[in-house]
Design a protein around this motif. Structure first.
Motif, short mmCIF file in Angstrom:
data_model
loop_
_atom_site.label_atom_id
_atom_site.label_comp_id
_atom_site.label_asym_id
_atom_site.label_seq_id
_atom_site.Cartn_x
_atom_site.Cartn_y
_atom_site.Cartn_z
N THR A 6 -10.92 92.29 -80.07
CA THR A 6 -10.81 93.61 -79.47
C THR A 6 -12.11 93.90 -78.73
N THR A 179 -0.20 109.97 -88.73
CA THR A 179 -0.42 108.65 -88.15
C THR A 179 0.75 108.32 -87.23
N GLY A 181 1.71 105.11 -84.96
CA GLY A 181 1.31 103.76 -84.58
C GLY A 181 -0.06 103.45 -85.15
N ASP A 182 -1.01 103.13 -84.27
CA ASP A 182 -2.37 102.82 -84.70
C ASP A 182 -3.31 104.00 -84.56
N CYS A 183 -2.79 105.15 -84.18
CA CYS A 183 -3.62 106.33 -83.97
C CYS A 183 -3.47 107.31 -85.13
N THR A 223 -8.77 105.69 -83.11
CA THR A 223 -8.03 104.55 -82.56
C THR A 223 -8.84 103.29 -82.83
N PRO A 224 -8.15 102.17 -83.09
CA PRO A 224 -8.86 100.91 -83.38
C PRO A 224 -9.64 100.44 -82.16
N SER A 329 -7.09 106.16 -91.54
CA SER A 329 -7.75 105.29 -90.55
C SER A 329 -8.07 103.94 -91.18
N VAL A 332 -5.00 101.78 -91.29
CA VAL A 332 -4.73 101.15 -90.00
C VAL A 332 -5.61 99.92 -89.82
N ARG A 335 -4.48 97.07 -92.08
CA ARG A 335 -3.23 96.45 -91.60
C ARG A 335 -3.52 95.52 -90.42
N LEU A 336 -4.36 95.96 -89.49
CA LEU A 336 -4.67 95.14 -88.32
C LEU A 336 -5.54 93.95 -88.70
#
Length: 343
Positions: A6, A179, A181-183, A223-224, A329, A332, A335-336
């Motif tokens: 990322t 939450t 999605g990823d936000c 956010t990631p 957060s 998330v 999980r990622l």
């Protein structure tokens, strides 16, 4: 514990001068410099000759020269030459993808075969004349997730920032966390209150009566991999709050780019963009100074918190409703991380 495939903010663009810049990101030592084309390049901060940090060298005609024995490193991580010696068999060092955007240099620390420019975040306000930005950089000795916890739970403002942005109504007004999605978004809306000192200043700057009753909002968005943007502001009470006409409110976005250095240290790029009087450079400097003092208060708290957690690793911390933003957060991120590890 870090997402690596990322983009992270590595530095502010003005930090890249005629000298190499060494910086550790996600436990990887990197060196940044401008190549012969004037673009920023980044390679591992390691000379393949004797292991000296390349960041202690110099930039000569757009080439990175080791300060120990003069080895010249290419921006692709391969050695170019070395005075009086053959270097064709030198093992290359890692080269990192970088993007210059929004006044920052962004780096992809992970697998370079998976670099994806489309993953770069997009912001409407940078380089937009309708907005003004001012910010800075702090180095903080804490786990990057503690900073995310801090920013996703603003009830600490009442206590840590009692003379600037804190007020009792923050404690008294419940927040809502969701939450998508990823936000992760945590929101709090306060109505019919008096503005704290920082926002009184912002109201005066926008030609509003700083003694007037206001509606105040805080909308924190994670956010990631580790970015937190916080929409904040006050509007004259009864004028629509968050949706009020710009002439009736002072509205800003707090920008938080958190770049892990190690497991217990971060590069914290902080700032604020605003819509009111963007042309006023003096106001931008005033807000930047005030915000810098506010974040310095967080710095001391977070570093001492990190020391306590390291000293008492067996202690289990309590989770309350106000911790929802940080907890979600972290979920998330976990999980990622699992997805990245599996890949």
């Amino acid at each position: 514990m870090f997402l690596k495939n990322t983009w992270y903010v590595a530095c502010q663009a003005h930090e890249i001068t005629d000298k190499p810049l060494g910086r550790k990101i996600c436990n990887e030592a990197m060196v940044f410099y401008k190549n012969a084309e004037g673009k920023v390049s980044a390679v591992q901060d390691f000379c393949p000759h004797r292991g000296a940090p390349l960041s202690l060298g110099r930039v000569c005609n757009g080439q990175l020269v080791c300060g120990y024995h003069g080895l010249v490193m290419g921006c692709d991580g391969h050695t170019v030459n070395m005075p009086g010696h053959q270097v064709r068999n030198f093992e290359p060092v890692k080269a990192y993808a970088v993007i210059e955007r929004y006044g920052f240099v962004w780096v992809w620390p992970g697998d370079q075969t998976k670099v994806d420019p489309a993953q770069m975040p997009v912001f409407e306000w940078f380089e937009n004349p309708k907005w003004a930005y001012g910010g800075g950089l702090y180095h903080i000795a804490c786990d990057y997730r503690l900073m995310i916890d801090n920013l996703m739970d603003l009830t600490h403002e009442t206590y840590v920032h009692s003379t600037s942005i804190g007020q009792q109504e923050i404690d008294e007004t419940p927040s809502r966390t969701v939450t998508e999605g990823d936000c992760v978004t945590t929101s709090r809306f306060m109505e019919g209150i008096k503005a704290p000192p920082f926002w009184k200043m912002a109201m005066r700057a926008n030609d509003l009566d700083d003694e007037a009753t206001v509606d105040r909002w805080q909308i924190c968005k994670f956010t990631p991999p580790s970015h937190v943007l916080i929409e904040v502001g006050v509007a004259l009470a009864g004028k629509g709050g968050y949706h009020a006409d710009p002439k009736d409110k002072a509205y800003s976005v707090v920008v938080d780019f958190i770049t892990p250095e190690t497991e217990t240290s971060i590069h914290y790029f902080w700032g604020m963009v605003r819509q009111f009087k963007p042309e006023d450079a003096t106001l931008t400097a005033q807000i930047r100074e005030g915000q810098g003092k506010i974040f310095s208060e967080d710095l001391d708290m977070l570093e001492r918190q990190q020391k306590n957690l390291l000293a008492f690793p067996e202690r289990k911390l309590k989770i309350l409703s106000i911790d929802a933003g940080g907890v979600m957060s972290r979920r998330v991120i976990d999980r990622l991380l699992a997805i990245e590890k599996a890949a």
